[in-house]
Design a protein around this motif. Structure first.
Motif, mmCIF file in Angstrom:
data_model
loop_
_atom_site.group_PDB
_atom_site.id
_atom_site.type_symbol
_atom_site.label_atom_id
_atom_site.label_comp_id
_atom_site.label_asym_id
_atom_site.label_seq_id
_atom_site.Cartn_x
_atom_site.Cartn_y
_atom_site.Cartn_z
ATOM 1 N N THR A 89 -8.859 -3.785 -54.295
ATOM 2 C CA THR A 89 -8.061 -4.469 -53.275
ATOM 3 C C THR A 89 -8.794 -4.389 -51.938
ATOM 4 N N ALA A 90 -8.083 -4.650 -50.847
ATOM 5 C CA ALA A 90 -8.697 -4.618 -49.517
ATOM 6 C C ALA A 90 -7.660 -4.180 -48.490
ATOM 7 N N PHE A 91 -8.155 -3.668 -47.382
ATOM 8 C CA PHE A 91 -7.274 -3.274 -46.282
ATOM 9 C C PHE A 91 -6.986 -4.488 -45.401
ATOM 10 N N ALA A 92 -5.799 -4.541 -44.858
ATOM 11 C CA ALA A 92 -5.509 -5.529 -43.814
ATOM 12 C C ALA A 92 -6.263 -5.101 -42.556
ATOM 13 N N LEU A 117 -8.162 -9.983 -36.394
ATOM 14 C CA LEU A 117 -7.938 -8.863 -37.299
ATOM 15 C C LEU A 117 -6.851 -9.161 -38.337
ATOM 16 N N LYS A 118 -5.796 -9.857 -37.939
ATOM 17 C CA LYS A 118 -4.685 -10.101 -38.863
ATOM 18 C C LYS A 118 -5.111 -10.932 -40.060
ATOM 19 N N ALA A 119 -6.130 -11.746 -39.880
ATOM 20 C CA ALA A 119 -6.592 -12.611 -40.968
ATOM 21 C C ALA A 119 -7.660 -11.944 -41.832
ATOM 22 N N GLN A 120 -8.148 -10.796 -41.404
ATOM 23 C CA GLN A 120 -9.249 -10.146 -42.124
ATOM 24 C C GLN A 120 -8.747 -9.282 -43.266
ATOM 25 N N ARG A 121 -9.498 -9.291 -44.371
ATOM 26 C CA ARG A 121 -9.278 -8.389 -45.497
ATOM 27 C C ARG A 121 -10.579 -7.629 -45.705
ATOM 28 N N ILE A 122 -10.518 -6.322 -45.583
ATOM 29 C CA ILE A 122 -11.724 -5.484 -45.572
ATOM 30 C C ILE A 122 -11.671 -4.504 -46.742
ATOM 31 N N PRO A 123 -12.605 -4.595 -47.698
ATOM 32 C CA PRO A 123 -12.562 -3.732 -48.885
ATOM 33 C C PRO A 123 -12.882 -2.270 -48.614
ATOM 34 N N SER A 130 -19.245 -5.614 -38.277
ATOM 35 C CA SER A 130 -18.436 -5.467 -37.062
ATOM 36 C C SER A 130 -16.984 -5.858 -37.340
ATOM 37 N N PHE A 131 -16.115 -5.503 -36.396
ATOM 38 C CA PHE A 131 -14.688 -5.824 -36.484
ATOM 39 C C PHE A 131 -14.360 -6.881 -35.433
ATOM 40 N N ASP A 132 -13.887 -8.023 -35.882
ATOM 41 C CA ASP A 132 -13.514 -9.107 -34.969
ATOM 42 C C ASP A 132 -12.074 -8.875 -34.517
ATOM 43 N N LEU A 133 -11.908 -8.269 -33.346
ATOM 44 C CA LEU A 133 -10.576 -7.903 -32.881
ATOM 45 C C LEU A 133 -9.676 -9.115 -32.664
ATOM 46 N N ALA A 134 -10.260 -10.263 -32.398
ATOM 47 C CA ALA A 134 -9.454 -11.457 -32.142
ATOM 48 C C ALA A 134 -8.833 -12.022 -33.418
#
Length: 217
Positions: A92-95, A145-151, A139-143
């Motif tokens: 899975t992935a983290f929000a 973040l809600k749309a990102q899924r990070i394994p 990197s982490f795109d702070l703008a």
């Protein structure tokens, strides 16, 4: 080990090496940049034998290449990178927003290269360890973040650093365990295996030996 874990392991290594090489290149470039003629100090010739001689040849990072003065600084010790990984379970992935909040909750802050860092005494020039995403480019795109899924993420530290090696390592291990518990994730070592107590102790002993080698040198 399944194919996805190997893929995450390989990508994590590439992210860390990329961040480290970029940081090293920028540091060396700034250190090697000569002063402008307008600002360069003028050295007056002197016949006084007590006057110190200027360095006549330096390396790319300002290291002295010639001369055997006893007060020359010791050579920079070889750097050591120590890595851990926090990976989501069951493929899975983290929000992204949840992951960022969890990183902030353990005292890490978004900073240079767009990744999170744990600073010593809030001094941004004293990075104890960092956290990079396993999603390219790390990197982490702070703008968004809600749309990102990070394994998963890589926690890594570069020695020598602002703290004693074992102390910095203990802080990073504590952070890794806190993240894995909060996110219900797996904590892995640099090879992608479960981070056992035995592995933790072995790496810590390696770091202590490395630190001892620096002091002896």
């Amino acid at each position: 080990m399944d194919g996805l874990r190997w893929l995450l392991l390989l990508f994590g290594l590439l992210v860390i090496v990329g961040v480290y090489l970029y940081s090293r290149r920028e540091r060396d470039r700034k250190a090697a940049k000569p002063p402008s003629p307008a600002n360069a100090p003028r050295i007056e010739p002197s016949l006084d034998p007590d006057d110190p001689l200027p360095d006549v040849e330096t390396g790319p990072a300002g290291a002295r290449l010639t001369g055997d003065r006893p007060d020359d600084p010791a050579p920079t010790p070889a750097e050591k990178i120590v890595t851990l990984r926090v990976v989501a379970k069951h493929h899975t992935a983290f929000a992204g927003d949840e992951l960022a909040l969890t990183l902030r909750g353990i005292g890490m802050r978004h900073g240079k290269f767009g990744i999170f860092h744990r600073y010593d005494a809030d001094d941004e020039n004293r990075i104890v360890f960092s956290a990079a995403s396993l999603v390219e480019p790390g990197s982490f795109d702070l703008a968004n973040l809600k749309a990102q899924r990070i394994p998963g993420i890589s926690l890594f530290m570069v020695l020598p650093g602002p703290l004693e090696g074992a102390q910095a390592y203990d802080l990073m291990v504590t952070a890794g365990r806190a993240l894995s518990k909060s996110l219900n994730a797996e904590l892995l070592d640099e090879s992608g295996s479960t981070f056992s107590i035995q592995r933790e102790r072995y790496l810590r002993e390696e770091i202590i030996q490395y630190q001892h080698g620096i002091k002896v040198a």
